[in-house]
Design an enzyme around this catalytic site. Structure first.
Site: not given
Ligand code: NAP
Length: 240
Positions: A16, A59, A63, A84, A124-125
């Site tokens: 950003s 982020t 969030k 966000n 979250g995502a």
């Molecule tokens: P988060 O809250 O940490 O959630 C990720 C989820 O993935 C966890 O709740 C977990 O679900 C699963 N996970 C975590 N570690 C894992 C592992 N080692 N093996 C398998 N599953 C695993 O993160 P988030 O905020 O949702 O973000 C997720 C991804 O999206 C990140 O890479 C972030 O950079 C990306 N993102 C991109 C955008 C964009 O605009 N492109 C926007 C937001 C986020 P379970 O416990 O249910 O398995």
């Protein structure tokens, strides 16, 4: 002076600040600045000097917790319990979630007749992705490591064939986990599938490479990121 920023932790390679620096340059908004504010706890938000702020992005990992600091929350953000984007207005701090539109607008042109999706990960995502798909009339099934949900080992040929959109919302594929991919049966993915990874760096994760090798269409998270930034700007700009 008009101040903008991003809070989260850690904030090492963030998109950003350079995105908005370029935007302000193009729009010749010389009194605007956008900076990253890595705060080690959400309480750090109270200690930021908030004078002259118009907008802030939020982020990982704040969030959800930032919502306690806001005066108004947009109904969509309220529904998925994640903010966000903050708008500093004369009526107080307002929270929005532009990840929903970022995903929705980027996936919609690619959907065709797809009506069922698998969402890998339940963080979250995944909630923004699920909400966007609901708005697009696509049914979703979450896949998780948790025992009380559909697990990776439960995925079989029928489930993969039925769900022609597969969205990776886990951090698998992104540094330091860049050599990993979600454990799904890639052999059942085919040319009718669309595989979408929220990760944008690397441009093509192992998940996307494996799906592409099966003939699937693929999409990374860069356009989602750009759209969510633009939607934040649309919220702020009337006052900017
Ligand atoms: P988060 O809250 O940490 O959630 C990720 C989820 O993935 C966890 O709740 C977990 O679900 C699963 N996970 C975590 N570690 C894992 C592992 N080692 N093996 C398998 N599953 C695993 O993160 P988030 O905020 O949702 O973000 C997720 C991804 O999206 C990140 O890479 C972030 O950079 C990306 N993102 C991109 C955008 C964009 O605009 N492109 C926007 C937001 C986020 P379970 O416990 O249910 O398995």
């Amino acid at each position: 002076m008009k101040k903008f920023g991003l809070i989260g932790y850690p904030l090492s390679h963030t998109f950003s600040p350079s995105y908005f620096a370029e935007k302000f340059k193009q729009l010749e908004l010389i009194d605007h600045s956008y900076k990253a504010y890595p705060i080690a706890s959400v309480e750090g938000f109270r200690h930021l000097s908030l004078d002259h702020f118009v907008g802030m992005n939020v982020t990982i990992p704040y969030k959800e917790s930032i919502m306690d600091f806001l005066n108004h929350i947009d109904p969509q953000a309220e529904e998925i319990a994640a903010v966000n984007t903050i708008h500093f207005t004369p009526d107080g701090l307002k929270g929005y979630n532009t990840d929903i539109d970022g995903f929705k607008d980027s996936v919609e042109p690619l959907l065709g007749d797809i009506k069922k999706a698998l969402i890998l990960g339940t963080g979250g995502a995944s909630k923004a992705v699920s909400h966007a798909l609901k708005l697009l009339g696509v049914d979703v099934l979450f896949v998780s490591r948790s025992k009380d949900k559909l697990q990776y080992r439960d995925l079989d040929e029928t489930i993969i064939a039925e769900h022609r959109l597969i969205v990776n919302t886990t951090p698998l594929g992104m540094s330091p986990l860049h050599k990993q991919q979600p454990k799904i049966p890639y052999q059942f993915i085919g040319a009718d599938h669309l595989c979408y990874d929220l990760i944008y760096n690397p441009e093509k994760t192992l998940f996307l490479k494996s799906a592409q090798a099966q003939g699937a269409r693929i999409k990374n998270g860069l356009q989602m990121l750009e759209i969510q930034a633009e939607k934040s700007w649309e919220i702020w700009r009337e006052q900017a």
